[in-house]
Design an enzyme around this catalytic site. Sequence first.
Site, mmCIF file in Angstrom:
data_model
loop_
_atom_site.group_PDB
_atom_site.id
_atom_site.type_symbol
_atom_site.label_atom_id
_atom_site.label_comp_id
_atom_site.label_asym_id
_atom_site.label_seq_id
_atom_site.Cartn_x
_atom_site.Cartn_y
_atom_site.Cartn_z
ATOM 1 N N ARG A 142 0.866 -1.187 0.000
ATOM 2 C CA ARG A 142 0.000 0.000 0.000
ATOM 3 C C ARG A 142 0.898 1.231 0.000
ATOM 4 N NH1 ARG A 142 -2.408 1.035 5.438
ATOM 5 N NH2 ARG A 142 -0.933 2.761 5.406
ATOM 6 N N HIS A 193 -3.785 4.550 4.506
ATOM 7 C CA HIS A 193 -4.949 3.656 4.604
ATOM 8 C C HIS A 193 -6.160 4.318 3.944
ATOM 9 C CE1 HIS A 193 -8.196 1.250 6.198
ATOM 10 N NE2 HIS A 193 -8.662 2.282 6.864
ATOM 11 N N TYR A 234 4.013 6.047 11.347
ATOM 12 C CA TYR A 234 4.314 4.657 11.702
ATOM 13 C C TYR A 234 5.163 3.917 10.677
ATOM 14 C CZ TYR A 234 0.095 4.003 8.761
ATOM 15 O OH TYR A 234 -0.814 4.040 7.749
#
Lengths: 338, 387
Positions: B274, B278, B287
């Site tokens: 990805r 998100h 993160y």
Amino acid sequence: MTTMTFGRAITAGLRRAMDDDPKVILMGEDIGKLGGVFRITDGLQKDFGPHRVLDSPLAEAGIMGTAVGMAYRGYRPVVEIQFDGFVYPAFDQIVCQVAKLHYRTQGAVTMPITIRVPFGGGIGSPEHHSESPEAYFTHTSGLRVVSVSNPQDAYTMIQQAIACNDPVLYFEPKRRYHVKGEVDEAVDPASSDMGAARVITRGTDVTLVTYGPLVPTARDAAVAASDDGTSIEVIDLRSLAPVDFATVEASVRKTGRLVITHEAAQSGGLGAEIAASITERCFDHLEHAPVRVTGFDIPYPYSKLEFHHLPDLDRILDGVDRVMRRPNSLSGLEGGAL
Amino acid sequence: MTDGSSPDLASGTVHPGPSRPGADELVQLVDPHGVRHPHGHYDALVADVDGPALQKLYEDMVVVRRIDAEATALQRQGELALWPPLLGQEAAQIGSGRALRSDDFVFSSYRENAVAYCRGVDLADILRVWRGNASSGWDPYTINMATPQVIIGAQTLHATGYAMGILNDGADAVAVTYFGDGATSQGDVNEAMVFAASYQAPVVFFCQNNHWAISEPVGLQAHVPIARRAPGFGIPSVRVDGNDVLACLAVTREALARARSGGGPTFIEAVTYRMGPHTTADDPTRYRDANELEDWAARDPLARLATLLDSLGLLDADYTDSVKATADAVAAELREGCLSMPEPAPSDVFRHVYSAPNSWLDRQQDHYERYLASFGPDGGTPQEGRR
């Protein structure tokens, strides 16, 4: 007319629905060769085949989720949840999928799923086998919820639930499975409305509302009260979502007093909704605040204490005394120590 | 590799060979440098993919990347409330999506907009739910694809049940379900594999392992390659380079053929990444290591196919111009469809909860409509005080 037990009446209704529509399939644990732990599907796999009566792996979310897929494909699944307390693993699929898919897809996808749940106590079972979880589902938009109280309704309403294009929770009072009654198998399910409540005992002093396993108890209470000169009108709700408030309201406008009784815990239960709605609708006709006679707000107790938890004839009559403002009622403690 | 990420695609852990791959082998036909490697098993499954077909796959990936960029822009401009980007996952979705037949049925999560494109969705329908104009975008039966599922993994059971229905019907269609690495921790996904194996249902589990479930690395979901789980359920599985569109096409075709011929379910783990957040509400810099992003950028699914096409003499200016023109036209249509989308009426909030009149809801609707009417014909919606 045929005399049959409550359980047999459900079996007969399932059989007729399967005869009438090849898209009706049954899914659940142990429903095949065994015929279900309560034998409600007895003989159906033998007669209709394993492709229409599916013994499912032991996973309630899996059963419910695959039923959703079957419904997508054009089937009408009838899911058996083995016991009330086993419905929770399927809760997410019921609440997030079954209940919402018609809304989500703006009507493109229907979920004609019937979820049969044997419910209620009184059979001396261990934990998780005697619960009354109906309020979780009556609070969920998109679901219809019914509970049956006699063999004829059991026979007719299972067919109505299966024919309904919306998902239906069908709550079966397991302690009444062996009660016998007359069933007219020729009755056309389309000729009546499973959403309609039924006045089963006429009366003028108090409206007593109940459903499922407590209907016979309520009827007995009405008989006992009449011996004391109190006229009770008993209403079997049949449909718990939506509740036929028109029928309840008409009765309360006449009697001015309302008692609601159910096995489920009191707080946030269906009785609270009925009390609130009827108070909103006919406050000026009430002679007393509505009174609930229910199970306590406890986990379902171990079997030696279950009849303290379950409303019985005397507790119902105590509630009646309270709305009649009789001093002997012990259920109203608001004026006392509490 | 403490986060449990996959073996490095560029470092020689790929084992093309003459036989069917083992569960850990990563099937790859086109490497990150755009070099086509022969494969003893999977070449036959894509033997029909000639130059023009490769060009079409490339065009598809360019177009869906453009759709993704346009939708992200629309969100940044306040036209969408939210958008879940698929950047980096184009090959996994186009390769699998183009393997499907029209009578197959897709049950996806919310990131499979490239699969929806393959199914022929009206472009504006992709945006409807993210603009907040409807609870979902399209009638699932018009393109045989359910609308996006938000509850993680729930759709895998729907696909399995649908496949059980296909079995009952005696049809040879296949249900295909898309989900991510995070979903593999859900009970629903595991139960779906139990049911699919028990009934030998014609369902394909297409897991896009994009390495991140919002902020959680795949190592938190799985301690071994995800594809290893399926054989434990009795389901054959395959790991494929999810950034290799040709390999994704090949493994999906094999799974579909198995399902159609009574061979039951297959689990595909498409190892991809990805590249974006998100959703547009997420901030991966909190993160995620930027170096990891760079590593995966070097394995970009579009760039590698462009290199391959170039090496075959199939990437001339006329072709690239036409691809760009197509992508521009699609993006313009998407934007126009978004901006011209009709607003819902207030009473639509009550529609379709049930398929028949409902006394509780009808009463609420009646009360609310009379309440709205009390503001007069012009004041219909009391916007003031609503916030």
